[in-house]
Design an enzyme around this catalytic site. Structure first.
Site, PDB file in Angstrom:
ATOM      1  N   ASP A  14      85.709 -23.317  12.758  1.00 15.85           N
ATOM      2  CA  ASP A  14      87.097 -23.167  12.302  1.00 15.85           C
ATOM      3  C   ASP A  14      87.961 -23.028  13.551  1.00 15.85           C
ATOM      4  O   ASP A  14      87.457 -22.831  14.662  1.00 15.85           O
ATOM      5  CB  ASP A  14      87.238 -21.928  11.408  1.00 15.85           C
ATOM      6  CG  ASP A  14      88.680 -21.714  10.944  1.00 15.85           C
ATOM      7  OD1 ASP A  14      89.336 -22.709  10.558  1.00 15.85           O
ATOM      8  OD2 ASP A  14      89.178 -20.572  10.981  1.00 15.85           O
ATOM      9  N   SER A  15      89.271 -23.092  13.340  1.00 16.52           N
ATOM     10  CA  SER A  15      90.188 -22.876  14.462  1.00 16.52           C
ATOM     11  C   SER A  15      90.131 -21.432  14.954  1.00 16.52           C
ATOM     12  O   SER A  15      90.601 -21.132  16.041  1.00 16.52           O
ATOM     13  CB  SER A  15      91.614 -23.203  14.020  1.00 16.52           C
ATOM     14  OG  SER A  15      91.945 -22.406  12.901  1.00 16.52           O
ATOM     15  N   CYS A  77      87.385 -25.308   7.930  1.00 21.22           N
ATOM     16  CA  CYS A  77      88.803 -25.332   8.280  1.00 21.22           C
ATOM     17  C   CYS A  77      89.476 -26.371   7.391  1.00 21.22           C
ATOM     18  O   CYS A  77      89.097 -27.553   7.414  1.00 21.22           O
ATOM     19  CB  CYS A  77      88.956 -25.706   9.753  1.00 21.22           C
ATOM     20  SG  CYS A  77      90.671 -25.948  10.266  1.00 21.22           S
ATOM     21  N   GLU A 158      95.988 -13.157  11.007  1.00 23.90           N
ATOM     22  CA  GLU A 158      95.480 -12.910  12.366  1.00 23.90           C
ATOM     23  C   GLU A 158      96.026 -11.581  12.920  1.00 23.90           C
ATOM     24  O   GLU A 158      95.425 -10.998  13.809  1.00 23.90           O
ATOM     25  CB  GLU A 158      95.834 -14.076  13.292  1.00 23.90           C
ATOM     26  CG  GLU A 158      95.082 -15.367  12.974  1.00 23.90           C
ATOM     27  CD  GLU A 158      93.708 -15.475  13.658  1.00 23.90           C
ATOM     28  OE1 GLU A 158      93.521 -14.890  14.741  1.00 23.90           O
ATOM     29  OE2 GLU A 158      92.826 -16.145  13.079  1.00 23.90           O
ATOM     30  N   CYS A 192      93.420 -23.069   2.881  1.00 24.09           N
ATOM     31  CA  CYS A 192      93.195 -22.684   4.273  1.00 24.09           C
ATOM     32  C   CYS A 192      92.221 -21.518   4.219  1.00 24.09           C
ATOM     33  O   CYS A 192      92.387 -20.608   3.395  1.00 24.09           O
ATOM     34  CB  CYS A 192      94.518 -22.261   4.909  1.00 24.09           C
ATOM     35  SG  CYS A 192      94.329 -21.391   6.479  1.00 24.09           S
ATOM     36  N   HIS A 194      91.774 -19.038   5.974  1.00 32.46           N
ATOM     37  CA  HIS A 194      92.322 -17.704   6.260  1.00 32.46           C
ATOM     38  C   HIS A 194      92.852 -17.019   4.994  1.00 32.46           C
ATOM     39  O   HIS A 194      92.915 -15.800   4.917  1.00 32.46           O
ATOM     40  CB  HIS A 194      93.509 -17.801   7.230  1.00 32.46           C
ATOM     41  CG  HIS A 194      93.133 -17.910   8.670  1.00 32.46           C
ATOM     42  ND1 HIS A 194      92.592 -19.052   9.211  1.00 32.46           N
ATOM     43  CD2 HIS A 194      93.237 -17.016   9.695  1.00 32.46           C
ATOM     44  CE1 HIS A 194      92.385 -18.851  10.506  1.00 32.46           C
ATOM     45  NE2 HIS A 194      92.767 -17.636  10.821  1.00 32.46           N
TER      46      HIS A 194
HETATM   47  N1  DGL Z   1      91.607 -21.851   9.001  1.00 33.85           N
HETATM   48  C1  DGL Z   1      92.498 -22.970   9.209  1.00 33.85           C
HETATM   49  C2  DGL Z   1      92.483 -23.831   7.958  1.00 33.85           C
HETATM   50  O1  DGL Z   1      91.651 -23.620   7.085  1.00 33.85           O
HETATM   51  C3  DGL Z   1      93.925 -22.559   9.420  1.00 33.85           C
HETATM   52  C4  DGL Z   1      94.312 -21.945  10.687  1.00 33.85           C
HETATM   53  C5  DGL Z   1      95.058 -22.863  11.592  1.00 33.85           C
HETATM   54  O2  DGL Z   1      96.208 -23.253  11.337  1.00 33.85           O
HETATM   55  O3  DGL Z   1      94.449 -23.141  12.602  1.00 33.85           O
HETATM   56  O4  DGL Z   1      93.300 -24.706   7.814  1.00 33.85           O
END
Ligand code: DGL
Length: 274
Positions: A14-15, A77, A158, A192, A194
């Protein structure tokens, strides 16, 4: 058959920390798998970047996981899954590569069918722009789809503004969700990875809707694809964490993301080398 391959690890990326919501489910359903997790915390967010930058980052993340000899990749992600899953698959060349779009869309469609046939998709700007969830939902016959980019959600998560009574969080969640709450959908895809950390606040504004965690659905899809490919490991269970950001900070934050008490060790890597 496949004996050596079965014991290889699963790669998850993931990012940043969001993919840990997928990892959590993966660990729960496949406790005997070795897993390599990479969070690109130094370059988060991906969701505000152009498609070509997202692809470049995703391919570097994939190369890193391949260097660890993974048998399968979970693209945990939404931004990568919706913009360049095919490119990741082409590069990876491993039997199982799963993104977060299809399984979540199928689950949401199933909920919609027994409800009001409406699904809302929440995601990063790049995810919503790609229309990947919409296309998958249309394929699954969903009647009405509402898409909403929620670019402030990742910074909230975050920075740990996730409490149901947090003033800033409530203001932002209300701003994004009020138009949807006016005519609530049967299902809401947290597109997403997150966003499940904001589930309680989101549910406050959409009490009648069922929330679908794209990461958890993808983890379950990965498990069934591993089984179909005779690639399940029955003798592992080790998890290694890698980050492009600070290892200490990653460990501190990951401990809050993961539902188990295990506070992982993390290793810093320079992702530009991949
Ligand atoms: N976890 C990333 C996603 O599922 C989002 C975070 C980001 O913007 O890097 O899209």
């Amino acid at each position: 058959m496949n004996h050596d391959k079965k014991s290889l690890p699963i790669g998850v990326f993931d990012s940043g920390l969001g993919g840990l919501t997928a990892l959590d489910e993966l660990k729960r359903i496949l406790p005997n798998e070795d897993i390599i997790y990479f969070g690109d915390s130094a370059r988060i967010p991906y969701g505000t970047k152009s498609r070509s930058v997202i692809e470049k980052f995703a391919l570097q993340d994939t190369r890193f996981l391949l260097s660890k000899g993974v048998k399968a990749i979970l693209v945990a992600c939404g931004t990568v899954s919706s913009n360049c899953l095919d490119e990741v698959k082409n590069l990876a060349g491993v039997p199982v590569v799963v993104g977060v779009i299809d399984a979540a869309a199928e689950k949401a469609a199933e909920i919609a069918k027994s409800g009001n046939d409406r699904v809302a998709v929440l995601g990063t700007s790049a995810t919503i722009k790609s229309r990947a969830f919409e296309i998958a939902l249309e394929k699954n016959g969903v009647g009405e789809i509402i898409s909403r980019a929620c670019p402030m959600f990742v910074p909230l998560v975050e920075s740990w503004h996730t409490d149901t009574d947090d003033t800033a969080t409530n203001a932002i969640v209300s701003e994004y969700l009020s138009p949807i709450a006016a005519n609530p959908p049967a299902a809401v895809i947290l597109g997403c990875t997150h966003y499940p950390l904001l589930s309680e606040v989101i549910q406050k504004y959409l009490p009648e809707s069922e929330l679908v965690s794209s990461g958890a659905e993808a983890a379950r899809r990965l498990a069934s694809e591993l089984a179909e490919n005779d690639l399940l490991n029955r003798s592992g269970g080790r998890i290694e964490f890698y980050t492009s950001g600070g290892a200490e900070l990653f460990v501190e934050n990951a401990g809050r993301f993961l539902s188990s008490d295990t506070v992982p060790n993390a290793n810093h890597i320079d992702i530009e080398n991949y």
